[in-house]
Design a protein around this motif. Sequence first.
Motif, short mmCIF file in Angstrom:
data_model
loop_
_atom_site.label_atom_id
_atom_site.label_comp_id
_atom_site.label_asym_id
_atom_site.label_seq_id
_atom_site.Cartn_x
_atom_site.Cartn_y
_atom_site.Cartn_z
N GLY A 187 0.64 -1.20 0.12
CA GLY A 187 -0.03 0.00 -0.11
C GLY A 187 0.87 1.08 0.07
N ALA A 188 2.05 1.16 0.66
CA ALA A 188 2.91 2.18 0.76
C ALA A 188 3.43 2.68 -0.64
CB ALA A 188 3.91 1.95 1.72
N LEU A 189 3.73 1.68 -1.37
CA LEU A 189 4.44 1.49 -2.76
C LEU A 189 3.12 2.38 -3.65
CD1 LEU A 189 6.34 1.24 -5.06
CD2 LEU A 189 5.37 -0.90 -5.22
N ILE A 190 1.87 2.06 -3.68
CA ILE A 190 0.92 2.14 -4.25
C ILE A 190 0.47 3.93 -4.19
CG2 ILE A 190 -1.65 2.28 -4.70
CD1 ILE A 190 0.05 -0.03 -6.10
N VAL A 191 0.58 4.08 -2.66
CA VAL A 191 0.36 5.62 -2.42
C VAL A 191 1.42 6.66 -2.91
CG1 VAL A 191 0.39 7.24 -0.39
CG2 VAL A 191 -0.88 5.23 -0.32
N ILE A 211 3.03 15.13 0.67
CA ILE A 211 1.81 14.38 1.53
C ILE A 211 1.91 13.04 1.25
CG2 ILE A 211 -0.49 14.32 1.82
CD1 ILE A 211 -0.48 17.21 1.28
N GLY A 212 2.09 12.54 -0.01
CA GLY A 212 2.11 11.12 -0.33
C GLY A 212 3.24 10.69 -0.09
N GLY A 213 4.45 11.24 0.30
CA GLY A 213 5.61 10.41 0.57
C GLY A 213 5.35 10.25 2.10
N LEU A 214 4.97 10.89 2.97
CA LEU A 214 4.68 10.96 4.27
C LEU A 214 3.85 9.87 4.59
CD1 LEU A 214 5.24 12.05 7.34
CD2 LEU A 214 3.37 13.55 6.85
N LEU A 215 2.55 9.71 3.95
CA LEU A 215 1.88 8.69 4.09
C LEU A 215 2.33 7.51 3.88
CD1 LEU A 215 -1.02 7.75 4.90
CD2 LEU A 215 -1.79 8.29 2.43
#
Length: 202
Positions: free
Chosen positions: A67-71, A109-113
Amino acid sequence: MSLTNAKTYGGTGAILSLLGGFIPRVGSLVTLLGLVLLLFAVKEIADEIEREDIFRDYLVGVILRFGALIVLILALVLAIGFAVLKGAPFKGMEEGFEGMRRLLAPILIGGLLAWILFVLGTYYTRKSYEKISSEVQVDTFNTVGFLYFVGGILLIALGIGLLVLLIGKILEIVAYFSLPESIKKEEVSEKVGGKQKWQRSW
């Protein structure tokens, strides 16, 4: 109860998942194959020692890391799409800091999530490996879980985190090939809450 399949799946999967990052073009497929084999290995171990929570924790960890990769990918696509629609980089340069802020915001933001999800994923992987270590008496699994978790946290410092994760991945190969060929389940002479004892057999 045999752990031969888990040893083969896990050792091979750990090698493939490590090498995949260094192979051009087909590296992603190699990494994916390695991950599937690791899932099979953990499932085999969980079934043999009758601890489904081991596989459940590992699976949750994999899902969170994926999920982290997808985000992260979605954040990059969003940023690129926004840049194209707004005529960046030229228009962004004309608008100065405000324009750059709008371009970088989705990535940050995406990187942090993605980082948060990845750290949570490594936490569940650590839980799974700690339980495996305790059950089969291979301390390397405990070390691997710790390195994955610490590496995930330090990933925000990119270089350091990647190095720790790489060391963890190398030790993961050692851990799986250190698995005993089989384990014997013996009833404890004085049961406490129905607990059982496992004895390694090489």
